[in-house]
Design a protein around this motif. Structure first.
Motif, PDB file in Angstrom:
ATOM      1  N   SER A  13     114.795  13.131  57.998  1.00 11.35           N
ATOM      2  CA  SER A  13     115.036  11.840  58.650  1.00 11.35           C
ATOM      3  C   SER A  13     116.204  11.888  59.634  1.00 11.35           C
ATOM      4  N   GLY A  68     115.928  -1.919  51.205  1.00 10.90           N
ATOM      5  CA  GLY A  68     115.623  -0.497  51.055  1.00 10.90           C
ATOM      6  C   GLY A  68     116.866   0.292  50.747  1.00 10.90           C
ATOM      7  N   HIS A  70     116.171   4.487  54.349  1.00 13.90           N
ATOM      8  CA  HIS A  70     114.820   4.827  53.921  1.00 13.90           C
ATOM      9  C   HIS A  70     114.226   3.636  53.184  1.00 13.90           C
ATOM     10  N   PRO A  71     113.016   3.201  53.550  1.00 17.88           N
ATOM     11  CA  PRO A  71     112.097   3.822  54.498  1.00 17.88           C
ATOM     12  C   PRO A  71     112.129   3.217  55.890  1.00 17.88           C
ATOM     13  N   GLN A 101     115.091  11.596  49.483  1.00 17.53           N
ATOM     14  CA  GLN A 101     113.645  11.473  49.645  1.00 17.53           C
ATOM     15  C   GLN A 101     113.067  12.654  50.421  1.00 17.53           C
ATOM     16  N   ASP A 102     113.797  13.132  51.427  1.00 15.52           N
ATOM     17  CA  ASP A 102     113.344  14.294  52.181  1.00 15.52           C
ATOM     18  C   ASP A 102     113.450  15.566  51.346  1.00 15.52           C
TER      19      ASP A 102
END
Length: 355
Positions: A62, A88, A183-184, A280-281
């Motif tokens: 990201s 988020g 994110h997101p 998350q990545d």
């Protein structure tokens, strides 16, 4: 030599061994708990170029944003809270501030705002806090203010909210360069804040190195636990830093050696990703590495190491982070083709035990 320099600093290394197929494995939650990651290193033995599906994930981390001289009271902006913090996972961290000398700020994905302040700044702010667990002197010289921005007491207009806003806006007037990611929602949800200040978008930097005739530990899923985990972590760090481990134990320059028993792989690919990297990545990368391991390979393992920011006010979860000598907070994940994994979580002397 002072007594302090004559002692080896305490460190913590927690080892966990499990399987991706075990529903009770804690890997996902452990990855999420290290909020602020600045570097991910991947080592792929018997490989000279990553397959397209893996390379796409490596190159697809990201975007994050750097805001110059952001007044910290802007993190309490009602619109920012409603469109970003409440909706988020927002990751924010002061940039190039030193945890043992400067005022450092972190905005965590659970909506917690942490300010690590020197004594004068803390007294100017006039808000509840507590002495740092890692004060270097007997008297408290550093304080930590932690606020849950999602709590009803911190709703815009409330007493706690107005007290903190007044302290940051009128008394302390704290501002710093600030990294921010979401994110997101990405940059769209941050646009209102970004547009008011000098800000820039940044892609994580990716570097790749092809290694030849690399000495590696002869890794087996059944016997790694009996080996020296510190030696394995040191070897991984040496490979990532391009430091030779072909040394004799009596070498003056370096005593780093590849743990025994060892083998040699003709080639290996070392990949590093640097920036404000979201958990998350990292999750996506782990899943693609598992897909990579499903293919027939000369070697049956891959490794991934994730480093937290040395000067972040927090390390895992909401635990306070200190620097002392190195500011270490990282984990190494060793994955095997049979879906088992070994996880090593490490911190320095000024950290709580990893989860």
């Amino acid at each position: 030599m002072s007594a302090d320099l004559g002692q080896t600093p305490r460190n913590l290394l927690v080892c966990d061994r499990s399987s991706f197929l075990d529903e009770k494995n804690r890997l996902a939650s452990q990855v999420e708990k290290l909020h602020f990651n600045y570097k991910v290193s991947v080592l792929l033995p018997a490989c000279s170029s990553a397959p397209s599906h893996l390379d796409s994930v490596i190159s697809g981390f990201s975007t994050f944003y750097l805001i110059k001289k952001l007044p910290i009271y802007e993190l309490l902006d009602k619109h920012f809270l409603e469109t970003s913090v409440y909706q988020g996972s927002v990751y924010g961290l002061s940039y190039r501030t030193r945890i043992d000398q400067d005022n450092c700020i972190a905005l965590m994905p659970n909506g917690h705002l942490t300010l690590s302040l020197d004594k004068d700044s803390f007294e100017l702010l006039g808000f509840e806090g507590k002495p740092s667990r890692y004060n270097h002197r007997r008297s408290s010289s550093r304080f930590v203010v932690s606020v849950d921005l999602t709590d009803s007491s911190m709703a815009p207009g409330g007493r706690g909210y107005l007290r903190l806003l007044t302290g940051l806006k009128s008394r302390l007037q704290l501002q710093t360069d600030f990294m921010l990611s979401h994110h997101p929602g990405g940059g769209a949800s941050l646009q209102s804040l970004l547009s008011r200040y000098d800000s820039s978008a940044h892609r994580p930097e990716v570097s790749r190195r092809i290694l030849t005739d690399l000495s590696c530990p002869a890794l087996l899923t059944s016997d790694l636990q009996s080996k020296d985990p510190h030696g394995f972590i040191e070897w991984l760090g040496a490979v990532d830093a391009d430091v030779s481990s072909e040394n004799s134990p009596s070498s003056f320059l370096s005593s780093l050696v590849c743990p025994e028993p060892k083998t040699t792989v003709s080639r290996a690919l070392s990949v590093s990703i640097c920036g404000l990297l979201l958990p998350q990545d990292v999750h996506r990368l782990i899943q693609e590495l598992r897909v990579y391991l499903d293919q027939p390979r000369l070697e049956s393992w891959v490794s991934m190491t994730v480093h937290g920011f040395a000067d972040s006010p927090v390390s895992w979860s909401d635990n306070e982070h200190g620097f002392l000598r190195g500011g270490e907070n990282f984990y190494s994940l060793l994955m095997f083709h049979d879906h088992t994994y070994h996880l090593h979580l490490a911190t320095g002397a000024h950290d709580a035990c990893p989860p």
